[in-house]
Design a protein around this motif. Structure first.
Motif, PDB file in Angstrom:
ATOM      1  N   LEU A  52     -27.010 -24.085 -76.721  1.00  0.00           N
ATOM      2  CA  LEU A  52     -25.681 -23.750 -75.875  1.00  0.00           C
ATOM      3  C   LEU A  52     -24.669 -23.201 -76.878  1.00  0.00           C
ATOM      4  CD1 LEU A  52     -25.855 -26.509 -73.009  1.00  0.00           C
ATOM      5  CD2 LEU A  52     -26.574 -24.115 -72.949  1.00  0.00           C
ATOM      6  N   ALA A  53     -24.472 -24.141 -77.936  1.00  0.00           N
ATOM      7  CA  ALA A  53     -23.576 -23.517 -78.743  1.00  0.00           C
ATOM      8  C   ALA A  53     -23.499 -22.140 -79.135  1.00  0.00           C
ATOM      9  CB  ALA A  53     -23.145 -24.318 -80.180  1.00  0.00           C
ATOM     10  N   THR A  54     -24.896 -21.991 -79.517  1.00  0.00           N
ATOM     11  CA  THR A  54     -25.279 -20.386 -79.954  1.00  0.00           C
ATOM     12  C   THR A  54     -25.036 -19.470 -78.945  1.00  0.00           C
ATOM     13  OG1 THR A  54     -26.994 -21.333 -81.463  1.00  0.00           O
ATOM     14  CG2 THR A  54     -27.007 -18.933 -80.796  1.00  0.00           C
ATOM     15  N   VAL A  55     -25.237 -19.791 -77.511  1.00  0.00           N
ATOM     16  CA  VAL A  55     -25.017 -18.971 -76.451  1.00  0.00           C
ATOM     17  C   VAL A  55     -23.622 -18.782 -76.369  1.00  0.00           C
ATOM     18  CG1 VAL A  55     -25.279 -18.738 -74.004  1.00  0.00           C
ATOM     19  CG2 VAL A  55     -27.056 -19.578 -75.331  1.00  0.00           C
ATOM     20  N   ALA A  56     -22.614 -19.665 -76.529  1.00  0.00           N
ATOM     21  CA  ALA A  56     -21.315 -19.740 -76.594  1.00  0.00           C
ATOM     22  C   ALA A  56     -20.777 -18.846 -77.732  1.00  0.00           C
ATOM     23  CB  ALA A  56     -20.649 -21.055 -76.457  1.00  0.00           C
ATOM     24  N   LEU A  57     -21.183 -18.765 -78.768  1.00  0.00           N
ATOM     25  CA  LEU A  57     -20.623 -18.115 -79.859  1.00  0.00           C
ATOM     26  C   LEU A  57     -21.082 -16.511 -79.665  1.00  0.00           C
ATOM     27  CD1 LEU A  57     -21.483 -20.597 -82.855  1.00  0.00           C
ATOM     28  CD2 LEU A  57     -19.180 -19.619 -82.082  1.00  0.00           C
ATOM     29  N   ILE A  58     -22.245 -16.305 -79.424  1.00  0.00           N
ATOM     30  CA  ILE A  58     -22.525 -14.780 -79.260  1.00  0.00           C
ATOM     31  C   ILE A  58     -21.579 -13.770 -78.778  1.00  0.00           C
ATOM     32  CG2 ILE A  58     -24.566 -13.206 -78.561  1.00  0.00           C
ATOM     33  CD1 ILE A  58     -26.424 -15.441 -78.881  1.00  0.00           C
ATOM     34  N   PRO A  59     -21.045 -13.944 -77.417  1.00  0.00           N
ATOM     35  CA  PRO A  59     -20.324 -13.179 -76.989  1.00  0.00           C
ATOM     36  C   PRO A  59     -19.028 -12.926 -77.687  1.00  0.00           C
ATOM     37  CG  PRO A  59     -20.634 -14.698 -75.193  1.00  0.00           C
ATOM     38  CD  PRO A  59     -21.664 -14.895 -76.410  1.00  0.00           C
ATOM     39  N   PHE A  60     -18.452 -14.093 -78.071  1.00  0.00           N
ATOM     40  CA  PHE A  60     -17.165 -14.080 -78.860  1.00  0.00           C
ATOM     41  C   PHE A  60     -17.341 -13.323 -80.235  1.00  0.00           C
ATOM     42  CE2 PHE A  60     -16.274 -17.490 -75.884  1.00  0.00           C
ATOM     43  CZ  PHE A  60     -15.242 -17.129 -75.294  1.00  0.00           C
ATOM     44  N   ALA A  61     -18.395 -13.515 -80.741  1.00  0.00           N
ATOM     45  CA  ALA A  61     -18.913 -12.904 -82.056  1.00  0.00           C
ATOM     46  C   ALA A  61     -18.839 -11.602 -81.995  1.00  0.00           C
ATOM     47  CB  ALA A  61     -20.123 -13.463 -82.762  1.00  0.00           C
ATOM     48  N   ALA A  62     -19.475 -11.033 -80.936  1.00  0.00           N
ATOM     49  CA  ALA A  62     -19.670  -9.597 -80.695  1.00  0.00           C
ATOM     50  C   ALA A  62     -18.193  -8.898 -80.516  1.00  0.00           C
ATOM     51  CB  ALA A  62     -20.766  -9.401 -79.465  1.00  0.00           C
ATOM     52  N   ILE A  63     -17.683  -9.523 -79.724  1.00  0.00           N
ATOM     53  CA  ILE A  63     -16.175  -8.758 -79.215  1.00  0.00           C
ATOM     54  C   ILE A  63     -15.194  -8.789 -80.641  1.00  0.00           C
ATOM     55  CG2 ILE A  63     -13.971  -9.412 -77.981  1.00  0.00           C
ATOM     56  CD1 ILE A  63     -15.814 -10.385 -75.724  1.00  0.00           C
ATOM     57  N   SER A  64     -15.375 -10.004 -81.249  1.00  0.00           N
ATOM     58  CA  SER A  64     -14.713 -10.154 -82.583  1.00  0.00           C
ATOM     59  C   SER A  64     -15.173  -9.159 -83.583  1.00  0.00           C
ATOM     60  CB  SER A  64     -14.712 -11.590 -83.180  1.00  0.00           C
ATOM     61  OG  SER A  64     -14.052 -11.726 -84.422  1.00  0.00           O
ATOM     62  N   THR A  65     -16.348  -9.029 -83.701  1.00  0.00           N
ATOM     63  CA  THR A  65     -17.080  -7.947 -84.743  1.00  0.00           C
ATOM     64  C   THR A  65     -16.562  -6.527 -84.257  1.00  0.00           C
ATOM     65  OG1 THR A  65     -18.827  -9.290 -85.329  1.00  0.00           O
ATOM     66  CG2 THR A  65     -19.098  -7.162 -85.649  1.00  0.00           C
ATOM     67  N   ALA A  66     -16.630  -6.226 -82.986  1.00  0.00           N
ATOM     68  CA  ALA A  66     -16.080  -4.860 -82.563  1.00  0.00           C
ATOM     69  C   ALA A  66     -14.591  -4.630 -82.855  1.00  0.00           C
ATOM     70  CB  ALA A  66     -16.467  -4.896 -81.214  1.00  0.00           C
ATOM     71  N   ALA A  67     -13.893  -5.575 -82.514  1.00  0.00           N
ATOM     72  CA  ALA A  67     -12.611  -5.478 -82.795  1.00  0.00           C
ATOM     73  C   ALA A  67     -12.129  -5.053 -84.379  1.00  0.00           C
ATOM     74  CB  ALA A  67     -11.644  -6.657 -82.162  1.00  0.00           C
ATOM     75  N   PHE A  68     -12.976  -6.148 -85.279  1.00  0.00           N
ATOM     76  CA  PHE A  68     -12.668  -5.731 -86.469  1.00  0.00           C
ATOM     77  C   PHE A  68     -13.104  -4.405 -87.070  1.00  0.00           C
ATOM     78  CE2 PHE A  68     -12.049 -10.312 -86.920  1.00  0.00           C
ATOM     79  CZ  PHE A  68     -10.747 -10.357 -86.986  1.00  0.00           C
ATOM     80  N   LEU A  69     -14.370  -3.853 -86.489  1.00  0.00           N
ATOM     81  CA  LEU A  69     -14.963  -2.699 -86.815  1.00  0.00           C
ATOM     82  C   LEU A  69     -14.509  -1.448 -86.127  1.00  0.00           C
ATOM     83  CD1 LEU A  69     -18.571  -4.094 -87.124  1.00  0.00           C
ATOM     84  CD2 LEU A  69     -16.900  -3.562 -89.079  1.00  0.00           C
ATOM     85  N   ALA A  70     -13.967  -1.597 -84.864  1.00  0.00           N
ATOM     86  CA  ALA A  70     -13.250  -0.419 -84.149  1.00  0.00           C
ATOM     87  C   ALA A  70     -12.326   0.163 -85.006  1.00  0.00           C
ATOM     88  CB  ALA A  70     -12.850  -0.796 -82.709  1.00  0.00           C
TER      89      ALA A  70
END
Length: 193
Positions: A52-70
């Motif tokens: 469940l922790a992994t499931v919680a981390l995935i969307p936040f990591a994706a948004i965070s990564t996109a914000a830094f790479l955009a």
């Protein structure tokens, strides 16, 4: 175009694997656990909270990564850093809490009472202090309410749920069991498993 198909493929794999992994975690449940010095330690099957922790981390990591790479328009680069940092912090907070539950979370019970060990706190409740027993037939959860109105949950998926039922039938005040006949009946059935 191929990046879109790869992204869709990754999302589909994640969406399919989550329920499969949760079902696998649930299938490893043990109805009874060993007692040490009279104490039964009930917890979700190992790996449940980590999943469940992994499931919680995935969307936040994706948004965070996109914000830094955009590529941000000139003058708004700071917004990307703030968004990326905020999403990473929120994901780490949620995921970290669930990882702490994996590491620490349990319900310890013996003939005198229950100790709920959460991610950050502990709470004790003597069997004699339980004022109400509630059973949720939809999710098969038991709720024990203490004198302060706070509840301790016992979910069907816990390792040792039959041990809980056995001790609860013996130790809960008789008026509490009488006030909730459906819950008492389910406890008696579980205790015989």
């Amino acid at each position: 175009m191929s990046r879109i198909f790869i992204a869709i493929g990754v999302v589909l794999v994640i969406m399919i694997s989550i329920p499969v992994l949760l079902a696998w975690s649930q299938s490893r449940r043990r109805l009874r656990v060993e007692r040490h010095a009279g104490v039964a330690v009930l917890r979700m099957p190992r790996g449940h909270w980590a999943l469940l922790a992994t499931v919680a981390l995935i969307p936040f990591a994706a948004i965070s990564t996109a914000a830094f790479l955009a590529t941000w328009s000139p003058g708004s680069e700071l917004g990307g850093v703030i968004l990326g940092t905020l999403m990473a912090a929120v994901g780490l907070a949620f995921g970290g809490y669930l990882f702490l539950l994996e590491w620490r979370g349990c319900l310890r019970l013996d003939d005198t009472g229950i100790e709920k060990v959460g991610a950050l706190r502990r709470r004790s409740l003597a069997w004699s202090q339980v004022t109400k027993l509630t059973f949720n037939p939809v999710n098969n959860w038991f709720f024990l309410t203490g004198p302060d109105g706070k509840t301790v949950y016992f979910v069907e998926g816990l390792d040792g749920i039959a041990d809980f039922a056995e001790v609860a039938v013996r130790r809960l005040p008789s008026q509490v069991l009488k006030a909730s006949p459906e819950a008492a009946e389910v406890l008696r059935e579980l205790a015989t498993i």
